[in-house]
Design a protein around this motif. Structure first.
Motif, PDB file in Angstrom:
ATOM      1  N   ASN A   1       0.791  -1.238   0.000  1.00  0.00           N
ATOM      2  CA  ASN A   1       0.000   0.000   0.000  1.00  0.00           C
ATOM      3  C   ASN A   1       0.818   1.280   0.000  1.00  0.00           C
ATOM      4  O   ASN A   1       0.257   2.370   0.225  1.00  0.00           O
ATOM      5  CB  ASN A   1      -0.990   0.034   1.172  1.00  0.00           C
ATOM      6  CG  ASN A   1      -2.181  -0.873   0.936  1.00  0.00           C
ATOM      7  OD1 ASN A   1      -2.135  -1.743   0.077  1.00  0.00           O
ATOM      8  ND2 ASN A   1      -3.237  -0.680   1.691  1.00  0.00           N
TER       9      ASN A   1
ATOM     10  N   ASP B   1      -0.334   5.874  -6.643  1.00  0.00           N
ATOM     11  CA  ASP B   1      -1.246   6.649  -7.485  1.00  0.00           C
ATOM     12  C   ASP B   1      -2.677   6.617  -6.969  1.00  0.00           C
ATOM     13  O   ASP B   1      -3.389   7.624  -7.024  1.00  0.00           O
ATOM     14  CB  ASP B   1      -1.211   6.108  -8.920  1.00  0.00           C
ATOM     15  CG  ASP B   1       0.117   6.392  -9.612  1.00  0.00           C
ATOM     16  OD1 ASP B   1       0.847   7.278  -9.121  1.00  0.00           O
ATOM     17  OD2 ASP B   1       0.419   5.732 -10.623  1.00  0.00           O
ATOM     18  N   TRP B   2      -3.099   5.461  -6.454  1.00  0.00           N
ATOM     19  CA  TRP B   2      -4.498   5.331  -6.065  1.00  0.00           C
ATOM     20  C   TRP B   2      -4.802   5.852  -4.660  1.00  0.00           C
ATOM     21  O   TRP B   2      -5.968   5.999  -4.298  1.00  0.00           O
ATOM     22  CB  TRP B   2      -4.942   3.868  -6.189  1.00  0.00           C
ATOM     23  CG  TRP B   2      -4.119   2.886  -5.401  1.00  0.00           C
ATOM     24  CD1 TRP B   2      -3.079   2.150  -5.858  1.00  0.00           C
ATOM     25  CD2 TRP B   2      -4.270   2.539  -4.026  1.00  0.00           C
ATOM     26  NE1 TRP B   2      -2.559   1.364  -4.857  1.00  0.00           N
ATOM     27  CE2 TRP B   2      -3.278   1.586  -3.720  1.00  0.00           C
ATOM     28  CE3 TRP B   2      -5.147   2.948  -3.023  1.00  0.00           C
ATOM     29  CZ2 TRP B   2      -3.139   1.037  -2.450  1.00  0.00           C
ATOM     30  CZ3 TRP B   2      -5.004   2.391  -1.750  1.00  0.00           C
ATOM     31  CH2 TRP B   2      -4.010   1.447  -1.474  1.00  0.00           C
ATOM     32  N   ASN B   3      -3.782   6.113  -3.819  1.00  0.00           N
ATOM     33  CA  ASN B   3      -4.058   6.629  -2.475  1.00  0.00           C
ATOM     34  C   ASN B   3      -3.303   7.927  -2.195  1.00  0.00           C
ATOM     35  O   ASN B   3      -3.050   8.269  -1.050  1.00  0.00           O
ATOM     36  CB  ASN B   3      -3.758   5.576  -1.410  1.00  0.00           C
ATOM     37  CG  ASN B   3      -2.283   5.183  -1.354  1.00  0.00           C
ATOM     38  OD1 ASN B   3      -1.431   5.784  -2.025  1.00  0.00           O
ATOM     39  ND2 ASN B   3      -1.969   4.170  -0.549  1.00  0.00           N
TER      40      ASN B   3
ATOM     41  N   PRO C   1     -10.258   8.255  -3.225  1.00  0.00           N
ATOM     42  CA  PRO C   1     -10.310   7.032  -4.036  1.00  0.00           C
ATOM     43  C   PRO C   1     -10.711   5.835  -3.189  1.00  0.00           C
ATOM     44  O   PRO C   1     -10.567   5.846  -1.964  1.00  0.00           O
ATOM     45  CB  PRO C   1      -8.864   6.885  -4.522  1.00  0.00           C
ATOM     46  CG  PRO C   1      -8.046   7.582  -3.485  1.00  0.00           C
ATOM     47  CD  PRO C   1      -8.892   8.719  -2.992  1.00  0.00           C
TER      48      PRO C   1
ATOM     49  N   ASP D   1      -7.575   0.105  -1.626  1.00  0.00           N
ATOM     50  CA  ASP D   1      -7.277  -1.312  -1.807  1.00  0.00           C
ATOM     51  C   ASP D   1      -6.446  -1.779  -0.627  1.00  0.00           C
ATOM     52  O   ASP D   1      -5.539  -1.080  -0.198  1.00  0.00           O
ATOM     53  CB  ASP D   1      -6.470  -1.546  -3.091  1.00  0.00           C
ATOM     54  CG  ASP D   1      -7.363  -1.549  -4.312  1.00  0.00           C
ATOM     55  OD1 ASP D   1      -8.589  -1.587  -4.140  1.00  0.00           O
ATOM     56  OD2 ASP D   1      -6.830  -1.514  -5.425  1.00  0.00           O
TER      57      ASP D   1
ATOM     58  N   GLN E   1      -7.917  -7.782  -6.828  1.00  0.00           N
ATOM     59  CA  GLN E   1      -7.129  -6.591  -7.051  1.00  0.00           C
ATOM     60  C   GLN E   1      -5.686  -7.018  -7.288  1.00  0.00           C
ATOM     61  O   GLN E   1      -5.417  -8.178  -7.560  1.00  0.00           O
ATOM     62  CB  GLN E   1      -7.228  -5.659  -5.846  1.00  0.00           C
ATOM     63  CG  GLN E   1      -6.862  -6.369  -4.535  1.00  0.00           C
ATOM     64  CD  GLN E   1      -6.829  -5.458  -3.346  1.00  0.00           C
ATOM     65  OE1 GLN E   1      -6.305  -4.373  -3.421  1.00  0.00           O
ATOM     66  NE2 GLN E   1      -7.405  -5.902  -2.241  1.00  0.00           N
TER      67      GLN E   1
END
Length: 358
Positions: free
Chosen positions: A82, A98-100, A151, A154, A240
């Motif tokens: 993460n 990028d996603w968090n 976002p 995950d 994922q």
């Protein structure tokens, strides 16, 4: 033996005078503040698993880096998730992906790692987020910052190995039950549960009840009067990109000699520092811990093997604890095992331990 522990160390410390800059035009600075929870989910000989929850108490940040220091010299990152993790000496940093990358006010993100330790495993006592001490306080903003949507987070799956238990002893030719639980959040699902022995896949788990997955493994036959130690591990794949696993356990499979009541000894091989990669040349001390189930039986010899070649016999002996210093001179991989012998002819063979030199 694995020691399960739920040690929750919350690092909550008041914000300093630094200001977190928000990366967009027209914003001079923003309110900054954070809180960090550091949780040791499990700990075993030489390793541990930790989760860190970062909560942003100030204005939205777009891109973040968490920093802290391991209190002990021998604490090392091994497997992470993460975040983009780096370690230099005792200093550790975890940067957003990028996603968090965007963290709104009062929003949290969870990161984590599996680490190694040898002498002690104390928890870090202070953390910073983008240079601001995470103590629960907030530094007032100079100008308001923009806000963006959060976002979907995950997370790696949470995996627990239920069977076999660490240190369990089995007798051939019986099969060994394998069982684990695996869960994952964020609307994702478990797609596979894989059981491995000495790093080789031996079975795929079948879901039985709830989050439980089961399989069977029949160990290879070992010679009569001998035992062998295996490393058993489990991992889970998800819908994922983030996999997860549980700490490995050591088990022993024994075959008594025909007509003999003698149980062969068991032996486990490890590197006390937990490292697997070294720069050449290096000298590493390997440790072998032996046990014998027969009262009064004596383990009278220990041998260290490199592949199939015996390279040392009965190094420093402290009861049932043997130390083998080895020199790693070439840039290659080494695989070691240890054999121990008891006074009644029983032989124990350790798990393989592989070290690489760069």
């Amino acid at each position: 033996m694995r020691k399960s522990l739920k040690a929750v160390v919350a690092a909550v410390v008041a914000a300093g005078a630094a200001v977190v800059g928000i990366a967009h035009a027209g914003t001079a600075s923003a309110a900054a503040g954070c809180r960090v929870s550091y949780v040791v989910n499990s700990q075993w000989a030489g390793g541990f698993s930790a989760d860190i929850t970062i909560t942003n108490l100030g204005d939205t940040v777009d891109g973040w880096t968490l920093r802290f220091a391991f209190p002990a010299l021998d604490q090392q990152l091994a497997q992470t998730w993460n975040a983009r993790w780096t370690q230099s000496g005792q200093q550790v940093s975890a940067a957003s992906l990028d996603w968090n990358t965007t963290l709104d006010t009062d929003r949290s993100v969870r990161v984590g790692f599996i680490g190694r330790w040898s002498g002690s495993n104390p928890a870090p006592t202070s953390f910073t987020l983008n240079g601001v001490p995470c103590t629960g306080g907030i530094l007032p903003s100079v100008t308001p910052s923009r806000t963006t949507s959060t976002p979907v987070a995950d997370w790696p799956p949470i995996v627990t190995l239920l069977s076999p238990a660490a240190g369990a002893v089995y007798t051939t030719p019986d099969s060994i039950p394998l069982a684990a639980t695996a869960t994952v959040g964020g609307g994702h699902s478990i797609t596979s549960v894989t059981f491995r022995v000495d790093g080789v896949t031996v079975a795929q788990g079948v879901r039985t009840t709830g989050d439980r997955y089961e399989a069977q493994w029949t160990p290879p036959a070992v010679a009569p009067g001998t035992s062998r130690t295996f490393v058993v591990s489990v991992s889970a794949g998800t819908s994922q990109s983030l996999p997860g696993g549980a700490p490995p356990v050591l088990i022993t499979v024994a075959t008594p000699a025909p007509g003999s009541a003698n149980h062969p000894p068991a032996v486990a091989l490890r590197n006390p520092t937990g490292q697997t990669f070294f720069l050449e040349p290096a000298t590493v001390t390997l440790a072998a811990d032996a046990t014998d189930a027969d009262a009064g039986d004596v383990i009278n010899r220990a041998e260290l093997y490199l592949g199939t070649t015996r390279i040392a016999t009965t190094a420093t002996n402290s009861g049932l604890h043997y130390l083998f210093p080895v020199s790693l001179a070439a840039a290659t991989s080494y695989t070691f095992t240890v054999r121990v012998y008891d006074s009644n002819g029983g032989v124990g063979i350790s798990n393989p331990l592989s070290l690489s030199v760069r």
